[in-house]
Design a protein around this motif. Structure first.
Motif, mmCIF file in Angstrom:
data_model
loop_
_atom_site.group_PDB
_atom_site.id
_atom_site.type_symbol
_atom_site.label_atom_id
_atom_site.label_comp_id
_atom_site.label_asym_id
_atom_site.label_seq_id
_atom_site.Cartn_x
_atom_site.Cartn_y
_atom_site.Cartn_z
ATOM 1 N N THR A 19 0.389 -1.137 -0.067
ATOM 2 C CA THR A 19 -0.007 -0.351 0.286
ATOM 3 C C THR A 19 0.802 0.814 -0.007
ATOM 4 O OG1 THR A 19 -1.382 -1.568 1.070
ATOM 5 C CG2 THR A 19 -1.936 1.029 1.067
ATOM 6 N N PRO A 20 0.567 1.781 -1.045
ATOM 7 C CA PRO A 20 1.750 2.713 -0.799
ATOM 8 C C PRO A 20 1.189 4.243 -0.158
ATOM 9 C CG PRO A 20 0.458 2.837 -3.200
ATOM 10 C CD PRO A 20 0.721 1.747 -2.724
ATOM 11 N N ALA A 21 2.194 4.709 0.630
ATOM 12 C CA ALA A 21 2.217 5.473 1.949
ATOM 13 C C ALA A 21 0.920 7.026 1.048
ATOM 14 C CB ALA A 21 3.676 6.360 1.664
ATOM 15 N N ALA A 22 1.273 7.489 0.483
ATOM 16 C CA ALA A 22 0.392 8.426 0.005
ATOM 17 C C ALA A 22 -1.473 8.142 -0.261
ATOM 18 C CB ALA A 22 0.287 8.565 -2.009
ATOM 19 N N ALA A 23 -1.352 6.198 -0.696
ATOM 20 C CA ALA A 23 -2.798 5.337 -0.270
ATOM 21 C C ALA A 23 -3.633 5.460 0.891
ATOM 22 C CB ALA A 23 -2.822 4.345 -1.406
ATOM 23 N N GLN A 24 -2.590 5.611 1.845
ATOM 24 C CA GLN A 24 -2.525 5.761 3.459
ATOM 25 C C GLN A 24 -2.152 6.641 4.056
ATOM 26 O OE1 GLN A 24 -0.703 1.558 4.502
ATOM 27 N NE2 GLN A 24 1.081 2.169 2.969
ATOM 28 N N GLU A 25 -2.463 7.648 3.698
ATOM 29 C CA GLU A 25 -2.470 9.125 4.473
ATOM 30 C C GLU A 25 -4.055 9.150 4.846
ATOM 31 O OE1 GLU A 25 0.225 11.695 2.750
ATOM 32 O OE2 GLU A 25 1.734 10.115 3.279
ATOM 33 N N PRO A 26 -4.612 9.596 6.367
ATOM 34 C CA PRO A 26 -3.892 10.002 7.484
ATOM 35 C C PRO A 26 -3.294 9.267 7.936
ATOM 36 C CG PRO A 26 -5.743 11.270 7.103
ATOM 37 C CD PRO A 26 -5.736 10.925 5.752
ATOM 38 N N ALA A 27 -2.936 8.936 8.788
ATOM 39 C CA ALA A 27 -3.095 7.272 9.662
ATOM 40 C C ALA A 27 -4.471 6.924 10.026
ATOM 41 C CB ALA A 27 -1.671 7.234 10.377
ATOM 42 N N THR A 28 -4.251 6.085 10.531
ATOM 43 C CA THR A 28 -5.751 6.010 11.190
ATOM 44 C C THR A 28 -5.594 6.049 11.937
ATOM 45 O OG1 THR A 28 -5.706 3.997 9.595
ATOM 46 C CG2 THR A 28 -7.574 4.058 11.747
ATOM 47 N N ALA A 29 -6.352 6.581 12.974
ATOM 48 C CA ALA A 29 -6.724 7.463 14.171
ATOM 49 C C ALA A 29 -7.216 6.265 14.741
ATOM 50 C CB ALA A 29 -7.977 8.169 14.561
ATOM 51 N N LYS A 30 -6.232 6.370 16.082
ATOM 52 C CA LYS A 30 -6.506 5.071 17.047
ATOM 53 C C LYS A 30 -7.565 5.353 18.259
ATOM 54 C CE LYS A 30 -1.760 3.768 16.418
ATOM 55 N NZ LYS A 30 -0.324 3.772 16.695
ATOM 56 N N PRO A 31 -8.696 4.117 18.242
ATOM 57 C CA PRO A 31 -9.166 4.073 19.114
ATOM 58 C C PRO A 31 -8.986 4.404 20.672
ATOM 59 C CG PRO A 31 -9.851 2.182 18.213
ATOM 60 C CD PRO A 31 -8.881 2.867 17.269
ATOM 61 N N PRO A 190 -12.836 10.713 5.815
ATOM 62 C CA PRO A 190 -13.325 12.088 4.717
ATOM 63 C C PRO A 190 -11.925 12.047 4.150
ATOM 64 C CG PRO A 190 -13.437 12.685 7.332
ATOM 65 C CD PRO A 190 -12.699 11.168 8.177
ATOM 66 N N VAL A 191 -10.852 11.905 4.265
ATOM 67 C CA VAL A 191 -10.395 11.844 2.625
ATOM 68 C C VAL A 191 -10.630 11.313 1.348
ATOM 69 C CG1 VAL A 191 -8.466 9.799 3.570
ATOM 70 C CG2 VAL A 191 -7.619 11.721 2.062
ATOM 71 N N LEU A 192 -11.059 9.917 2.177
ATOM 72 C CA LEU A 192 -11.334 8.610 1.217
ATOM 73 C C LEU A 192 -12.884 9.474 0.556
ATOM 74 C CD1 LEU A 192 -9.416 7.080 1.574
ATOM 75 C CD2 LEU A 192 -10.948 4.948 1.705
ATOM 76 N N LEU A 193 -13.962 9.651 1.337
ATOM 77 C CA LEU A 193 -15.091 10.152 0.786
ATOM 78 C C LEU A 193 -15.425 11.549 -0.500
ATOM 79 C CD1 LEU A 193 -17.466 9.715 4.081
ATOM 80 C CD2 LEU A 193 -17.163 8.005 1.729
ATOM 81 N N ALA A 194 -14.042 12.092 -0.494
ATOM 82 C CA ALA A 194 -13.593 13.415 -0.537
ATOM 83 C C ALA A 194 -13.050 13.086 -2.146
ATOM 84 C CB ALA A 194 -12.424 14.389 -0.537
ATOM 85 N N HIS A 195 -12.459 11.310 -2.052
ATOM 86 C CA HIS A 195 -11.513 11.209 -3.464
ATOM 87 C C HIS A 195 -13.263 11.024 -4.118
ATOM 88 C CE1 HIS A 195 -7.773 12.142 -2.279
ATOM 89 N NE2 HIS A 195 -7.531 11.232 -1.737
ATOM 90 N N LEU A 196 -13.783 10.047 -3.208
ATOM 91 C CA LEU A 196 -14.955 9.241 -4.200
ATOM 92 C C LEU A 196 -16.247 10.942 -4.829
ATOM 93 C CD1 LEU A 196 -16.264 6.693 -1.737
ATOM 94 C CD2 LEU A 196 -14.709 6.866 -3.859
ATOM 95 N N HIS A 197 -15.756 11.624 -4.217
ATOM 96 C CA HIS A 197 -16.874 12.627 -4.371
ATOM 97 C C HIS A 197 -16.388 13.310 -5.399
ATOM 98 C CE1 HIS A 197 -18.868 13.146 -0.145
ATOM 99 N NE2 HIS A 197 -19.434 11.571 -0.876
#
Length: 415
Positions: A19-31, A190-197
Motif C-alpha cells: 500500500t503506497p504511503a500516499a494511499a495510506q494517509e492520513p494514518a488511522t486514528a487509534k480509538p 473523510p479523505v476517502l469520501l472526498a476522493h469519491l466525490h
C-alpha cells in the motif's frame, strides 16, 4: 525469523502487495482502548518480542496494550472475511510491526523494500507460494489500518492462493481495513469520501481493466474500495461478486470481471455511478439497489396505477411508464418515520422537506433531476420514461427509516 532471499521468492512465483504511503494517509486514528486492555502497559517495548494470536505471529516493539488492540482488530477482521467467503484462513500470517526502528537489532529485518515501507510509514505483505505451501509475511509500521489492509492481502493469499487483479486486491484490502462487525453501511475516513466525490471519476471499465500497474494515487484505492463495497452489498450483484472474487483469487482460467458482469455491464455502471453520486458514511447499497425487474406499464387515458414507497429505500419503481406531454395526477397518503425516535411525516414531509414524496424520470440508463411531488400533484411528463419514486431523505440516513406511502397515479387531468 528470516525471509527467503528475494531471488528465490521471485522464482517461487511471489506476489508483492504494498500500500503506497500516499494511499495510506492520513494514518488511522487509534480509538480509545477498551476497558479490558487498561491493565496492560502503554509503554513501547525497548526491543522487539513475539506477539501472537490464533491467525497471526509477529515480532513487534509496540506496547503490550497496542499489541493486544492490534491482534484483536486482526482477529475480528479475519472472522468477518472467513464468514463472508465461507473459507478458513490456511496458516498464520507472520511478520514485523515496528514502532521505532532504532530499537531493532541489525539483521532481524532482512527485506530492503519492507524496511523502506516501514520508514515511509507504510506497509507491505510479501506473499510466496511453492507447490501447496503458502506464506504471507508482513512488514509494517504500527498504524492499525495499514496493518489490517496488508493482512487482508495475506488472508486472501493464504486462503485462495492469490489476491486477484489490482481492482479486487486493493478494493478488498481497503474493505478489510474499514469493515465493522454487524454494520452494512459505508464507514471510511473523510479523505476517502472526498476522493469519491471528485467529479473526475474513472469509468467502470477503467477501474476494472486487467494488467494495471500499481498506483500511488490514493484516489485509485477509493474507487476500488467503493466498487467492491457496492458489489458486495447490492443484492443485484452480491452473489456473483462472492463467486467472482474467489475465482479470481484462485486464478481460475477464463474468469474476469467482464465474463461475469459483462451481460449486465450497463446496469452495474449505472448503479455504481448512482452509488458514488450519493456516497457517504452510512450509505447502504442494499437499500438503494435499482429495481431492474419491476414491472412497468403505460396507462391509457383515464387509467390508474398504484404503488407503495418504503421510507427505508432509495428510488423505487412506480410501475408506470409515462409518455412525453401526457398529464399525470399523482396522489399519496400514509406516513414514514425518518429516524427511530422521530415523529411520522406524511407525503408532504417535514418543514425541511424530509420525507416528502419525490419523483424522477428514468430512461436509457439516465436518471433525470429529482421532482418534488408531495400529497397531490398534476405533472406533465417532459419525456418518455419510467417514473421512479422515493420518500426524500439524506442518502446516508435511510437505514433507520420505516413506514410506507401509498401512491395513486392517474393518466389525464383530475376529474
Amino acid at each position: 525469523m528470516r525471509l527467503l532471499p528475494i531471488a528465490l521468492v521471485l522464482a517461487a512465483f511471489a506476489w508483492v502487495i504494498a500500500t503506497p504511503a500516499a494511499a495510506q494517509e492520513p494514518a488511522t486514528a487509534k480509538p480509545p482502548a477498551p476497558s479490558r486492555h487498561l491493565i496492560l502497559s502503554d509503554e513501547p517495548r525497548p526491543e522487539p518480542r513475539p506477539i501472537r494470536s490464533r491467525h497471526f505471529s509477529f515480532l513487534s516493539d509496540v506496547s503490550d496494550r497496542e499489541a493486544k488492540l492490534i491482534l484483536d482488530k486482526l482477529e475480528t477482521m479475519v472472522g468477518l472475511l472467513e464468514r463472508y467467503f465461507g473459507r478458513r484462513q490456511r496458516g498464520v500470517i507472520e511478520g514485523f510491526i515496528v514502532h521505532d526502528l532504532a530499537v531493532w537489532p541489525e539483521g532481524v529485518l532482512t527485506e530492503p523494500l519492507g524496511i523502506k515501507k516501514i520508514k515511509e510509514p507504510a506497509g507491505i505483505c510479501f506473499t510466496t507460494a511453492l507447490g501447496p505451501e503458502r506464506r504471507a509475511v508482513l512488514y509494517a509500521c504500527d498504524d492499525p489500518g495499514i496493518i489490517q489492509h496488508e493482512c487482508t492481502h495475506g488472508f486472501c493469499h493464504l486462503t485462495f492462493g492469490g489476491v486477484g487483479p489490482l481492482w479486487l486486491a486493493e478494493g478488498l484490502a481497503e474493505l478489510g481495513r474499514w469493515w465493522r462487525e454487524k454494520e452494512k453501511g459505508v464507514n471510511v475516513p473523510p479523505v476517502l469520501l472526498a476522493h469519491l466525490h471528485d467529479a473526475d471519476r474513472p469509468t467502470l471499465a477503467a477501474i476494472t481493466a486487467p494488467h494495471q500497474p500499481p498506483s500511488n494515487d490514493c484516489r485509485d484505492y477509493a474507487w476500488r474500495c467503493a466498487l467492491c463495497q457496492m458489489l458486495l452489498d447490492n443484492p443485484n450483484y452480491a452473489d456473483r461478486f462472492r463467486a467472482l472474487a474467489g475465482a479470481l483469487m484462485e486464478g481460475q482460467p477464463g474468469v474476469s470481471f467482464e465474463s461475469v458482469y459483462g451481460p449486465v455491464g450497463r446496469e452495474v455502471a449505472f448503479e455504481f455511478e448512482q452509488f458514488l453520486a450519493h456516497v457517504g458514511n452510512g450509505s447502504r447499497a442494499d437499500l438503494t439497489a435499482w429495481p431492474w425487474k419491476a414491472k412497468q406499464r403505460k396507462l391509457a387515458p383515464g387509467g390508474v396505477g398504484r404503488a407503495k414507497v418504503k421510507g427505508a429505500a432509495g428510488w423505487q419503481a412506480s410501475g408506470v411508464e409515462v409518455e412525453a406531454g401526457a398529464v399525470y395526477v399523482i396522489t399519496a397518503e400514509g406516513t414514514c418515520r425518518l429516524a427511530t425516535d422521530a415523529e411520522p411525516t406524511g407525503p408532504e414531509g417535514d418543514a425541511a422537506g424530509r420525507g416528502r414524496l419525490s419523483g424522477a424520470l428514468y430512461a436509457d440508463f439516465t436518471l433525470g433531476p429529482e421532482i418534488p411531488l408531495g400529497s397531490h400533484t398534476s405533472w406533465i411528463a417532459p419525456a418518455d420514461g419510467l417514473l421512479m419514486l422515493r420518500a426524500a431523505d439524506a442518502w446516508t440516513e435511510l437505514a433507520d427509516n420505516d413506514g410506507t406511502l401509498s401512491i395513486t397515479i392517474r393518466h389525464g387531468e383530475a376529474p
